[in-house]
Design a protein around this motif. Structure first.
Motif, PDB file in Angstrom:
ATOM      1  N   ASP A  83      43.739  53.804  39.591  1.00  0.00           N
ATOM      2  CA  ASP A  83      45.162  54.027  39.322  1.00  0.00           C
ATOM      3  C   ASP A  83      45.347  55.442  38.781  1.00  0.00           C
ATOM      4  O   ASP A  83      44.395  56.217  38.691  1.00  0.00           O
ATOM      5  CB  ASP A  83      45.725  52.954  38.381  1.00  0.00           C
ATOM      6  CG  ASP A  83      45.108  52.976  36.992  1.00  0.00           C
ATOM      7  OD1 ASP A  83      44.461  53.975  36.613  1.00  0.00           O
ATOM      8  OD2 ASP A  83      45.284  51.972  36.267  1.00  0.00           O
ATOM      9  N   GLU A  84      46.586  55.786  38.401  1.00  0.00           N
ATOM     10  CA  GLU A  84      46.891  57.147  37.959  1.00  0.00           C
ATOM     11  C   GLU A  84      46.163  57.535  36.671  1.00  0.00           C
ATOM     12  O   GLU A  84      45.977  58.709  36.391  1.00  0.00           O
ATOM     13  CB  GLU A  84      48.405  57.343  37.797  1.00  0.00           C
ATOM     14  CG  GLU A  84      49.097  56.374  36.862  1.00  0.00           C
ATOM     15  CD  GLU A  84      49.408  55.032  37.515  1.00  0.00           C
ATOM     16  OE1 GLU A  84      49.694  54.095  36.760  1.00  0.00           O
ATOM     17  OE2 GLU A  84      49.332  54.903  38.740  1.00  0.00           O
ATOM     18  N   THR A  85      45.709  56.547  35.882  1.00  0.00           N
ATOM     19  CA  THR A  85      44.959  56.852  34.655  1.00  0.00           C
ATOM     20  C   THR A  85      43.456  56.944  34.911  1.00  0.00           C
ATOM     21  O   THR A  85      42.699  57.242  34.003  1.00  0.00           O
ATOM     22  CB  THR A  85      45.202  55.775  33.578  1.00  0.00           C
ATOM     23  OG1 THR A  85      44.647  54.539  34.025  1.00  0.00           O
ATOM     24  CG2 THR A  85      46.690  55.624  33.280  1.00  0.00           C
ATOM     25  N   GLY A  86      43.031  56.661  36.144  1.00  0.00           N
ATOM     26  CA  GLY A  86      41.607  56.745  36.478  1.00  0.00           C
ATOM     27  C   GLY A  86      40.872  55.418  36.371  1.00  0.00           C
ATOM     28  O   GLY A  86      39.687  55.340  36.694  1.00  0.00           O
ATOM     29  N   ARG A  87      41.566  54.363  35.907  1.00  0.00           N
ATOM     30  CA  ARG A  87      40.916  53.053  35.809  1.00  0.00           C
ATOM     31  C   ARG A  87      40.764  52.455  37.198  1.00  0.00           C
ATOM     32  O   ARG A  87      41.654  52.533  38.026  1.00  0.00           O
ATOM     33  CB  ARG A  87      41.735  52.115  34.925  1.00  0.00           C
ATOM     34  CG  ARG A  87      41.681  52.521  33.465  1.00  0.00           C
ATOM     35  CD  ARG A  87      42.487  51.644  32.557  1.00  0.00           C
ATOM     36  NE  ARG A  87      42.669  50.299  33.046  1.00  0.00           N
ATOM     37  CZ  ARG A  87      43.419  49.392  32.470  1.00  0.00           C
ATOM     38  NH1 ARG A  87      44.057  49.693  31.374  1.00  0.00           N
ATOM     39  NH2 ARG A  87      43.524  48.185  32.983  1.00  0.00           N
ATOM     40  N   SER A  88      39.605  51.848  37.416  1.00  0.00           N
ATOM     41  CA  SER A  88      39.373  51.267  38.739  1.00  0.00           C
ATOM     42  C   SER A  88      39.923  49.840  38.795  1.00  0.00           C
ATOM     43  O   SER A  88      40.010  49.152  37.781  1.00  0.00           O
ATOM     44  CB  SER A  88      37.887  51.279  39.081  1.00  0.00           C
ATOM     45  OG  SER A  88      37.160  50.540  38.156  1.00  0.00           O
ATOM     46  N   TYR A  89      40.300  49.438  40.005  1.00  0.00           N
ATOM     47  CA  TYR A  89      40.774  48.079  40.248  1.00  0.00           C
ATOM     48  C   TYR A  89      40.391  47.693  41.669  1.00  0.00           C
ATOM     49  O   TYR A  89      40.134  48.542  42.517  1.00  0.00           O
ATOM     50  CB  TYR A  89      42.287  47.954  40.012  1.00  0.00           C
ATOM     51  CG  TYR A  89      43.140  48.755  40.968  1.00  0.00           C
ATOM     52  CD1 TYR A  89      43.685  48.164  42.118  1.00  0.00           C
ATOM     53  CD2 TYR A  89      43.410  50.099  40.731  1.00  0.00           C
ATOM     54  CE1 TYR A  89      44.466  48.894  42.990  1.00  0.00           C
ATOM     55  CE2 TYR A  89      44.195  50.831  41.602  1.00  0.00           C
ATOM     56  CZ  TYR A  89      44.722  50.232  42.730  1.00  0.00           C
ATOM     57  OH  TYR A  89      45.489  50.953  43.601  1.00  0.00           O
ATOM     58  N   ARG A  90      40.336  46.402  41.909  1.00  0.00           N
ATOM     59  CA  ARG A  90      39.947  45.869  43.218  1.00  0.00           C
ATOM     60  C   ARG A  90      41.024  46.174  44.248  1.00  0.00           C
ATOM     61  O   ARG A  90      42.209  45.956  43.996  1.00  0.00           O
ATOM     62  CB  ARG A  90      39.748  44.348  43.107  1.00  0.00           C
ATOM     63  CG  ARG A  90      39.255  43.708  44.353  1.00  0.00           C
ATOM     64  CD  ARG A  90      39.194  42.184  44.187  1.00  0.00           C
ATOM     65  NE  ARG A  90      38.729  41.574  45.390  1.00  0.00           N
ATOM     66  CZ  ARG A  90      39.443  41.439  46.513  1.00  0.00           C
ATOM     67  NH1 ARG A  90      40.676  41.882  46.559  1.00  0.00           N
ATOM     68  NH2 ARG A  90      38.927  40.867  47.574  1.00  0.00           N
ATOM     69  N   ASN A  91      40.595  46.657  45.407  1.00  0.00           N
ATOM     70  CA  ASN A  91      41.527  46.913  46.503  1.00  0.00           C
ATOM     71  C   ASN A  91      42.082  45.560  46.970  1.00  0.00           C
ATOM     72  O   ASN A  91      41.323  44.707  47.441  1.00  0.00           O
ATOM     73  CB  ASN A  91      40.793  47.619  47.647  1.00  0.00           C
ATOM     74  CG  ASN A  91      41.673  47.926  48.831  1.00  0.00           C
ATOM     75  OD1 ASN A  91      42.764  47.398  48.969  1.00  0.00           O
ATOM     76  ND2 ASN A  91      41.177  48.782  49.712  1.00  0.00           N
ATOM     77  N   PRO A  92      43.386  45.335  46.856  1.00  0.00           N
ATOM     78  CA  PRO A  92      43.946  44.026  47.217  1.00  0.00           C
ATOM     79  C   PRO A  92      43.870  43.710  48.710  1.00  0.00           C
ATOM     80  O   PRO A  92      44.053  42.568  49.102  1.00  0.00           O
ATOM     81  CB  PRO A  92      45.397  44.111  46.739  1.00  0.00           C
ATOM     82  CG  PRO A  92      45.707  45.570  46.668  1.00  0.00           C
ATOM     83  CD  PRO A  92      44.401  46.258  46.361  1.00  0.00           C
ATOM     84  N   ARG A  93      43.577  44.707  49.555  1.00  0.00           N
ATOM     85  CA  ARG A  93      43.457  44.468  50.995  1.00  0.00           C
ATOM     86  C   ARG A  93      42.081  43.926  51.371  1.00  0.00           C
ATOM     87  O   ARG A  93      41.901  43.416  52.470  1.00  0.00           O
ATOM     88  CB  ARG A  93      43.724  45.771  51.764  1.00  0.00           C
ATOM     89  CG  ARG A  93      45.153  46.266  51.570  1.00  0.00           C
ATOM     90  CD  ARG A  93      45.433  47.474  52.429  1.00  0.00           C
ATOM     91  NE  ARG A  93      45.328  47.090  53.840  1.00  0.00           N
ATOM     92  CZ  ARG A  93      44.986  47.939  54.806  1.00  0.00           C
ATOM     93  NH1 ARG A  93      44.712  49.190  54.541  1.00  0.00           N
ATOM     94  NH2 ARG A  93      44.920  47.517  56.056  1.00  0.00           N
ATOM     95  N   TRP A  94      41.106  44.035  50.469  1.00  0.00           N
ATOM     96  CA  TRP A  94      39.738  43.623  50.797  1.00  0.00           C
ATOM     97  C   TRP A  94      39.600  42.109  50.804  1.00  0.00           C
ATOM     98  O   TRP A  94      40.253  41.409  50.020  1.00  0.00           O
ATOM     99  CB  TRP A  94      38.751  44.225  49.794  1.00  0.00           C
ATOM    100  CG  TRP A  94      38.174  45.474  50.361  1.00  0.00           C
ATOM    101  CD1 TRP A  94      38.841  46.637  50.584  1.00  0.00           C
ATOM    102  CD2 TRP A  94      36.852  45.657  50.841  1.00  0.00           C
ATOM    103  NE1 TRP A  94      37.994  47.539  51.161  1.00  0.00           N
ATOM    104  CE2 TRP A  94      36.782  46.978  51.330  1.00  0.00           C
ATOM    105  CE3 TRP A  94      35.730  44.860  50.894  1.00  0.00           C
ATOM    106  CZ2 TRP A  94      35.612  47.499  51.872  1.00  0.00           C
ATOM    107  CZ3 TRP A  94      34.574  45.385  51.429  1.00  0.00           C
ATOM    108  CH2 TRP A  94      34.517  46.686  51.914  1.00  0.00           C
ATOM    109  N   PRO A  95      38.727  41.592  51.673  1.00  0.00           N
ATOM    110  CA  PRO A  95      38.515  40.140  51.705  1.00  0.00           C
ATOM    111  C   PRO A  95      37.845  39.655  50.418  1.00  0.00           C
ATOM    112  O   PRO A  95      37.134  40.405  49.750  1.00  0.00           O
ATOM    113  CB  PRO A  95      37.599  39.935  52.911  1.00  0.00           C
ATOM    114  CG  PRO A  95      36.960  41.255  53.155  1.00  0.00           C
ATOM    115  CD  PRO A  95      37.903  42.303  52.643  1.00  0.00           C
ATOM    116  N   VAL A  96      38.100  38.409  50.107  1.00  0.00           N
ATOM    117  CA  VAL A  96      37.471  37.750  48.960  1.00  0.00           C
ATOM    118  C   VAL A  96      36.233  37.021  49.488  1.00  0.00           C
ATOM    119  O   VAL A  96      36.294  36.348  50.516  1.00  0.00           O
ATOM    120  CB  VAL A  96      38.447  36.749  48.305  1.00  0.00           C
ATOM    121  CG1 VAL A  96      37.767  35.969  47.202  1.00  0.00           C
ATOM    122  CG2 VAL A  96      39.679  37.477  47.801  1.00  0.00           C
ATOM    123  N   VAL A  97      35.110  37.164  48.780  1.00  0.00           N
ATOM    124  CA  VAL A  97      33.860  36.525  49.179  1.00  0.00           C
ATOM    125  C   VAL A  97      33.419  35.592  48.059  1.00  0.00           C
ATOM    126  O   VAL A  97      33.397  35.981  46.893  1.00  0.00           O
ATOM    127  CB  VAL A  97      32.753  37.568  49.446  1.00  0.00           C
ATOM    128  CG1 VAL A  97      31.453  36.897  49.852  1.00  0.00           C
ATOM    129  CG2 VAL A  97      33.190  38.577  50.500  1.00  0.00           C
TER     130      VAL A  97
END
Length: 172
Positions: A83-97
């Motif tokens: 995000d804009e602060t540099g914190r990472s987050y899971r790409n919501p387009r990626w499949p769930v395994v």
């Protein structure tokens, strides 16, 4: 004519397809009395070999093969975004395994636990693109493999990964 499937068979099996993803047999677990279970790694063409050495022994990670990862990144973006602060987050387009287990009773009397990797895509278009591109892999075959061959063709990367894991086990 192919021989009937045996509990110890490790050749690739077709993925079970559903509306927005698939289920793929990865591991067959044999429980015999009071000894630790034995595992048969099922040869397949979409996910990495699940045996991974971690700090605390063997772990079973369900991750895609490098060529599948590259394709997913090209089509869906990286699995982790910032995000804009540099914190990472899971790409919501990626499949769930996730993992799914199921007992199986064999005609010979053997009982195994089958471990499947279940993959669910976030949207139908991404799933259809993946399914179309990786059709041969999802059916348990590499593109160009002989359709009459009863066994799946060996993967060089699979063999190299198996050797690497074996070397690490010997060093431990």
């Amino acid at each position: 004519m192919t021989a009937p499937l045996q509990p110890t068979a490790i050749h690739a099996l077709p993925a079970e397809l559903c509306g927005c993803g698939f289920r793929l047999l990865m591991i067959r677990q044999f429980n015999v009395g009071a000894v630790p279970p034995a595992f048969a790694i099922i040869d397949q063409r979409v996910m990495r070999m699940p045996q991974r050495l971690g700090r605390h022994g063997v772990s079973f990670a369900a991750t895609f093969l490098p060529e599948v990862m590259a394709w997913l990144i090209d089509h869906l973006g990286r699995p982790s975004l910032h995000d804009e602060t540099g914190r990472s987050y899971r790409n919501p387009r990626w499949p769930v395994v996730c993992w799914h287990d199921q007992e199986r009773y064999w005609p010979s009397g053997a009982v195994t636990v089958e471990w499947f990797a279940e993959v669910a895509f976030q949207d139908h278009a991404s799933w259809m693109a993946f399914r179309t591109h990786w059709h041969e892999s999802l059916t348990g075959r590499n593109a160009g493999a002989d359709a009459t061959d009863g066994e799946a063709e060996q993967r060089d990367a699979y063999d190299a990964e198996k050797e690497f894991a074996g070397e690490l086990l010997q060093q431990a």
